[in-house]
Design a protein around this motif. Structure first.
Motif, PDB file in Angstrom:
ATOM      1  N   ARG A  31     -32.656   1.323 -19.035  1.00  0.00           N
ATOM      2  CA  ARG A  31     -33.540   0.113 -19.630  1.00  0.00           C
ATOM      3  C   ARG A  31     -32.451  -1.090 -19.910  1.00  0.00           C
ATOM      4  NH1 ARG A  31     -39.054  -0.124 -21.894  1.00  0.00           N
ATOM      5  NH2 ARG A  31     -39.500  -2.302 -21.504  1.00  0.00           N
ATOM      6  N   ARG A  32     -31.726  -0.703 -20.750  1.00  0.00           N
ATOM      7  CA  ARG A  32     -30.613  -1.773 -21.155  1.00  0.00           C
ATOM      8  C   ARG A  32     -30.164  -2.319 -19.965  1.00  0.00           C
ATOM      9  NH1 ARG A  32     -26.756  -0.303 -25.742  1.00  0.00           N
ATOM     10  NH2 ARG A  32     -26.379  -2.467 -25.680  1.00  0.00           N
ATOM     11  N   ILE A  33     -29.690  -1.503 -18.856  1.00  0.00           N
ATOM     12  CA  ILE A  33     -29.186  -2.237 -17.671  1.00  0.00           C
ATOM     13  C   ILE A  33     -30.093  -3.179 -17.051  1.00  0.00           C
ATOM     14  CG2 ILE A  33     -28.286  -1.735 -15.401  1.00  0.00           C
ATOM     15  CD1 ILE A  33     -27.274   0.838 -16.509  1.00  0.00           C
ATOM     16  N   ARG A  34     -31.552  -2.505 -16.837  1.00  0.00           N
ATOM     17  CA  ARG A  34     -32.408  -3.626 -16.370  1.00  0.00           C
ATOM     18  C   ARG A  34     -32.676  -4.770 -17.189  1.00  0.00           C
ATOM     19  NH1 ARG A  34     -38.797  -2.917 -17.049  1.00  0.00           N
ATOM     20  NH2 ARG A  34     -38.081  -3.782 -18.673  1.00  0.00           N
ATOM     21  N   ASP A  35     -32.591  -4.684 -18.442  1.00  0.00           N
ATOM     22  CA  ASP A  35     -32.759  -5.843 -19.325  1.00  0.00           C
ATOM     23  C   ASP A  35     -31.661  -6.870 -19.095  1.00  0.00           C
ATOM     24  OD1 ASP A  35     -34.996  -4.938 -20.428  1.00  0.00           O
ATOM     25  OD2 ASP A  35     -34.387  -4.219 -22.242  1.00  0.00           O
ATOM     26  N   ARG A  36     -30.551  -6.386 -18.919  1.00  0.00           N
ATOM     27  CA  ARG A  36     -29.415  -7.348 -18.497  1.00  0.00           C
ATOM     28  C   ARG A  36     -29.420  -8.130 -17.153  1.00  0.00           C
ATOM     29  NH1 ARG A  36     -23.831  -5.584 -21.196  1.00  0.00           N
ATOM     30  NH2 ARG A  36     -23.266  -7.709 -20.398  1.00  0.00           N
ATOM     31  N   ARG A  37     -30.079  -7.295 -16.532  1.00  0.00           N
ATOM     32  CA  ARG A  37     -30.271  -7.794 -15.022  1.00  0.00           C
ATOM     33  C   ARG A  37     -31.450  -8.878 -15.028  1.00  0.00           C
ATOM     34  NH1 ARG A  37     -31.413  -2.814 -12.382  1.00  0.00           N
ATOM     35  NH2 ARG A  37     -32.335  -4.151 -10.337  1.00  0.00           N
ATOM     36  N   LEU A  38     -32.374  -8.623 -15.801  1.00  0.00           N
ATOM     37  CA  LEU A  38     -33.504  -9.464 -15.924  1.00  0.00           C
ATOM     38  C   LEU A  38     -32.974 -10.669 -16.700  1.00  0.00           C
ATOM     39  CD1 LEU A  38     -36.336  -7.176 -16.973  1.00  0.00           C
ATOM     40  CD2 LEU A  38     -36.461  -8.656 -15.028  1.00  0.00           C
ATOM     41  N   ASN A  39     -32.115 -10.606 -17.714  1.00  0.00           N
ATOM     42  CA  ASN A  39     -31.692 -11.843 -18.347  1.00  0.00           C
ATOM     43  C   ASN A  39     -30.880 -12.708 -17.346  1.00  0.00           C
ATOM     44  OD1 ASN A  39     -32.880 -11.373 -20.954  1.00  0.00           O
ATOM     45  ND2 ASN A  39     -31.029 -10.001 -21.436  1.00  0.00           N
ATOM     46  N   ALA A  40     -29.953 -11.996 -16.488  1.00  0.00           N
ATOM     47  CA  ALA A  40     -29.128 -12.847 -15.477  1.00  0.00           C
ATOM     48  C   ALA A  40     -29.819 -13.359 -14.606  1.00  0.00           C
ATOM     49  CB  ALA A  40     -28.166 -11.575 -14.844  1.00  0.00           C
ATOM     50  N   CYS A  41     -31.275 -12.791 -14.107  1.00  0.00           N
ATOM     51  CA  CYS A  41     -32.179 -13.395 -13.257  1.00  0.00           C
ATOM     52  C   CYS A  41     -32.863 -14.787 -14.039  1.00  0.00           C
ATOM     53  CB  CYS A  41     -33.193 -12.618 -12.892  1.00  0.00           C
ATOM     54  SG  CYS A  41     -32.624 -11.329 -11.800  1.00  0.00           S
ATOM     55  N   TYR A  42     -33.065 -14.799 -15.078  1.00  0.00           N
ATOM     56  CA  TYR A  42     -33.668 -15.845 -15.875  1.00  0.00           C
ATOM     57  C   TYR A  42     -32.589 -16.878 -15.926  1.00  0.00           C
ATOM     58  CZ  TYR A  42     -35.878 -18.471 -19.417  1.00  0.00           C
ATOM     59  OH  TYR A  42     -36.951 -19.232 -20.203  1.00  0.00           O
ATOM     60  N   ARG A  43     -31.307 -16.566 -16.370  1.00  0.00           N
ATOM     61  CA  ARG A  43     -30.242 -17.690 -16.387  1.00  0.00           C
ATOM     62  C   ARG A  43     -30.268 -18.207 -14.878  1.00  0.00           C
ATOM     63  NH1 ARG A  43     -27.437 -14.000 -19.064  1.00  0.00           N
ATOM     64  NH2 ARG A  43     -26.264 -13.588 -17.346  1.00  0.00           N
ATOM     65  N   GLU A  44     -30.061 -17.719 -14.009  1.00  0.00           N
ATOM     66  CA  GLU A  44     -30.043 -17.875 -12.561  1.00  0.00           C
ATOM     67  C   GLU A  44     -31.207 -18.883 -12.279  1.00  0.00           C
ATOM     68  OE1 GLU A  44     -28.591 -16.430  -8.190  1.00  0.00           O
ATOM     69  OE2 GLU A  44     -27.990 -15.272  -9.885  1.00  0.00           O
ATOM     70  N   LEU A  45     -32.320 -18.368 -12.466  1.00  0.00           N
ATOM     71  CA  LEU A  45     -33.427 -19.079 -11.912  1.00  0.00           C
ATOM     72  C   LEU A  45     -33.668 -20.527 -12.656  1.00  0.00           C
ATOM     73  CD1 LEU A  45     -36.207 -16.541 -11.843  1.00  0.00           C
ATOM     74  CD2 LEU A  45     -35.473 -17.684 -10.098  1.00  0.00           C
ATOM     75  N   THR A  46     -32.812 -20.663 -14.102  1.00  0.00           N
ATOM     76  CA  THR A  46     -32.763 -21.845 -14.440  1.00  0.00           C
ATOM     77  C   THR A  46     -31.780 -22.960 -13.809  1.00  0.00           C
ATOM     78  OG1 THR A  46     -31.273 -21.246 -16.451  1.00  0.00           O
ATOM     79  CG2 THR A  46     -33.698 -21.111 -16.901  1.00  0.00           C
ATOM     80  N   ARG A  47     -30.823 -22.323 -13.161  1.00  0.00           N
ATOM     81  CA  ARG A  47     -29.860 -23.196 -12.519  1.00  0.00           C
ATOM     82  C   ARG A  47     -29.919 -22.778 -11.006  1.00  0.00           C
ATOM     83  NH1 ARG A  47     -25.760 -20.013 -16.434  1.00  0.00           N
ATOM     84  NH2 ARG A  47     -26.581 -20.865 -18.371  1.00  0.00           N
ATOM     85  N   ALA A  48     -30.723 -22.550 -10.465  1.00  0.00           N
ATOM     86  CA  ALA A  48     -31.186 -22.255  -9.116  1.00  0.00           C
ATOM     87  C   ALA A  48     -30.703 -23.263  -8.205  1.00  0.00           C
ATOM     88  CB  ALA A  48     -32.422 -21.671  -8.789  1.00  0.00           C
ATOM     89  N   ARG A  49     -30.167 -22.994  -7.046  1.00  0.00           N
ATOM     90  CA  ARG A  49     -29.969 -23.999  -6.023  1.00  0.00           C
ATOM     91  C   ARG A  49     -31.363 -24.520  -5.301  1.00  0.00           C
ATOM     92  NH1 ARG A  49     -25.520 -20.020  -4.001  1.00  0.00           N
ATOM     93  NH2 ARG A  49     -27.467 -18.934  -3.613  1.00  0.00           N
ATOM     94  N   PRO A  50     -31.361 -25.552  -4.697  1.00  0.00           N
ATOM     95  CA  PRO A  50     -32.648 -26.101  -4.077  1.00  0.00           C
ATOM     96  C   PRO A  50     -33.193 -25.215  -3.099  1.00  0.00           C
ATOM     97  CG  PRO A  50     -31.165 -27.786  -4.252  1.00  0.00           C
ATOM     98  CD  PRO A  50     -30.302 -26.609  -4.433  1.00  0.00           C
ATOM     99  N   THR A  51     -32.430 -24.232  -2.547  1.00  0.00           N
ATOM    100  CA  THR A  51     -32.728 -23.499  -1.579  1.00  0.00           C
ATOM    101  C   THR A  51     -33.148 -22.084  -1.984  1.00  0.00           C
ATOM    102  OG1 THR A  51     -30.761 -22.867  -0.820  1.00  0.00           O
ATOM    103  CG2 THR A  51     -31.620 -24.660   0.525  1.00  0.00           C
ATOM    104  N   ASP A  52     -32.677 -21.690  -3.206  1.00  0.00           N
ATOM    105  CA  ASP A  52     -33.118 -20.302  -3.558  1.00  0.00           C
ATOM    106  C   ASP A  52     -34.495 -20.095  -4.031  1.00  0.00           C
ATOM    107  OD1 ASP A  52     -30.536 -19.350  -3.937  1.00  0.00           O
ATOM    108  OD2 ASP A  52     -30.160 -19.997  -5.949  1.00  0.00           O
ATOM    109  N   THR A  53     -34.966 -18.772  -3.699  1.00  0.00           N
ATOM    110  CA  THR A  53     -36.285 -18.598  -4.015  1.00  0.00           C
ATOM    111  C   THR A  53     -36.233 -17.396  -5.265  1.00  0.00           C
ATOM    112  OG1 THR A  53     -36.264 -16.531  -2.607  1.00  0.00           O
ATOM    113  CG2 THR A  53     -37.099 -18.708  -1.661  1.00  0.00           C
TER     114      THR A  53
END
Length: 92
Positions: A31-53
């Motif tokens: 669960r902690r590993i999943r939470d860290r991955r989710l946090n990384a996704c949140y960060r990346e979504l806030t800085r996503a490239r124009p072509t990222d989905t």
């Protein structure tokens, strides 16, 4: 013990440890590993490239099911990953 049995015993022990609660913590190791991955996704979504989905970001961080990712993301952050991405693009 034969090599095959020993391998299975080690694997079983490793798999069980990944799902045991960590004392004084927020849950299991997995669960902690999943939470860290989710946090990384949140960060990346806030800085996503124009072509990222959303799916691109989720798959980069090891999620293999877009529906499962979206549900876990919303449960963790209270918003959908697509709304985070849309907001980041409209303000950035």
């Amino acid at each position: 013990m034969c090599d095959s049995c020993q391998f299975r015993a080690v694997r079983l022990a490793r798999d069980c440890v990944a799902h045991e609660p960590i004392p004084d913590s927020r849950g299991t190791v997995s669960r902690r590993i999943r939470d860290r991955r989710l946090n990384a996704c949140y960060r990346e979504l806030t800085r996503a490239r124009p072509t990222d989905t959303v799916t691109d970001v989720a798959f980069r961080w090891g999620f293999t099911d877009a529906g499962h990712f979206s549900r876990a993301f919303k449960q963790s952050f209270g918003v959908t990953p697509s709304s985070v991405l849309t907001h980041a693009r409209s303000t950035g």
